[in-house]
Design an enzyme around this catalytic site. Structure first.
Site, short mmCIF file in Angstrom:
data_model
loop_
_atom_site.label_atom_id
_atom_site.label_comp_id
_atom_site.label_asym_id
_atom_site.label_seq_id
_atom_site.Cartn_x
_atom_site.Cartn_y
_atom_site.Cartn_z
N ALA A 238 0.83 -1.21 0.00
CA ALA A 238 0.00 0.00 0.00
C ALA A 238 0.87 1.26 0.00
O ALA A 238 2.09 1.21 0.06
CB ALA A 238 -0.94 -0.01 1.20
N HIS A 239 0.18 2.41 -0.06
CA HIS A 239 0.89 3.68 -0.20
C HIS A 239 1.76 3.99 1.03
O HIS A 239 1.42 3.70 2.16
CB HIS A 239 -0.07 4.84 -0.50
CG HIS A 239 -1.15 5.06 0.51
ND1 HIS A 239 -2.18 5.93 0.31
CD2 HIS A 239 -1.36 4.53 1.74
CE1 HIS A 239 -2.98 5.94 1.35
NE2 HIS A 239 -2.50 5.10 2.24
N ASN A 240 2.91 4.59 0.72
CA ASN A 240 3.87 5.06 1.72
C ASN A 240 4.50 3.95 2.57
O ASN A 240 5.06 4.21 3.63
CB ASN A 240 3.24 6.11 2.64
CG ASN A 240 2.80 7.34 1.87
OD1 ASN A 240 1.60 7.57 1.69
ND2 ASN A 240 3.74 8.12 1.39
#
Length: 338
Positions: A238-240
């Site tokens: 997922a993001h980051n």
């Protein structure tokens, strides 16, 4: 097909030859399936009995097992790693593309390095930079201003969104999607408001990404996969997320947003890592684990429920529902005992 003598292979892996040093080797194989032109390996003593019947021309073994080899061998401390290095030498896997296909669509502003291959119907957008000796398979997409380093391989159907950065010597298997939006939404009056995902995906050198794995771009900062990481098929990053060097992640694992994974971690298949938590270096997480809080000490961690017969599962499920009442009864008994 490449051919090497046993001595050449031994020199390549830093091993010692026993037997015919000029024996030609064409392929790698298991002890059970090997033929006379193949080299096999013994890395697990459970398979030692197969040394008696193997038809392999030579065998990779450790010093503790070399006396069990009847004929030709390379003695090396780590037979499995040596096998991997030799398998790379003898690898017959073709490249996903040869030359630049006529049906490939390449923007005028794209920079294409030396000896790059781009397959049929691939699309290379404006401002893309592709390093030397990289091979882009059929039906791949590389978005605007993305950089891909040298000696990379993208198998058919890989999609890399805009402004991503990929290092050198990386391998992406079919269906991988790099740089799609992270799951960013803000609630407002019972509705969802889309949050643009403005970060990038940055993948460093020597990273291997499995088929149909997705790595989301950061919301504001970047999603980062460090050098030497290996990620299996059908994983969701997922993001980051930040994954540090030389970490291995097995298939169907999910890493939620903004989690931080340390160096040299091994995460078993179908695991789930909660968002916004950190896992320190040198952690091994067993398959089907659910990690919901930080791990600060190296070691082996496990969760998940092993399979059981339906009757046993129902019985244990009923007992689990009684756990809270049992806890309260124990607390009452402890008070009375005090």
């Amino acid at each position: 097909m490449s051919e090497y003598t046993l001595q050449q292979l031994a020199d390549h892996v830093g091993g010692e030859v026993r037997g015919n040093s000029q024996l030609p080797i064409l392929r790698v194989a298991t002890l059970q399936s090997a033929s006379a032109d193949a080299i096999a390996f013994l890395a697990n003593s459970r398979y030692k009995k197969q040394l008696e019947s193997t038809q392999a021309g030579a065998v990779l073994v450790s010093p503790k097992d070399d006396s069990d080899v009847v004929d030709n061998a390379i003695i090396v401390n780590n037979p499995y790693a040596a096998f991997a290095h030799i398998a790379q030498l003898l690898d017959t896997t073709p490249q996903p593309a040869e030359g630049i296909a006529k049906t490939a669509v390449i923007a005028d502003s794209a920079h294409i390095g030396k000896n790059v291959s781009i397959g049929e119907y691939a699309v290379i957008e404006e401002g893309v930079h592709i390093g030397d000796n990289t091979s882009i398979g059929p039906h791949c997409y590389v978005g605007r201003e993305t950089t891909i380093g040298s000696d990379c391989t993208l198998w058919s159907g890989v999609k890399v969104y805009h402004q991503c950065v990929i290092g050198n010597n990386c391998l992406f298997h079919s269906g991988a999607v790099i740089g799609a939006d992270g799951f960013g939404w803000a609630p407002e009056g019972g509705k969802w408001v889309k949050i643009p995902q403005l970060g990038r995906v940055v993948i460093k050198d020597n990273v291997d990404i499995g088929a149909s794995t997705t790595i989301d771009r950061g919301a504001l900062d970047d999603t980062i996969i460090s050098s030497g990481c290996i990620i299996d098929n059908q994983c969701q990053i997922a993001h980051n997320v930040f994954i540090d060097e030389d970490t291995a992640i097995a298939g169907c694992t999910v890493l939620a947003g903004s989690c931080h994974i340390g160096k040299r971690c091994m995460i078993g298949g179908a695991s789930a890592i909660n968002g916004h938590i950190s896992i320190c270096d040198d952690v091994q997480i067993m398959g089907f684990a659910m990690v919901i809080k930080e791990i600060t000490e190296p070691g082996v961690y496990a969760s998940g429920i092993p399979a059981a017969s339906h009757r046993e599962w129902r019985r244990n499920g009923a007992r689990f529902r009684q756990l809270d009442d049992l806890f309260k009864r124990v607390k009452e008994l402890e008070k009375k005992a005090d």
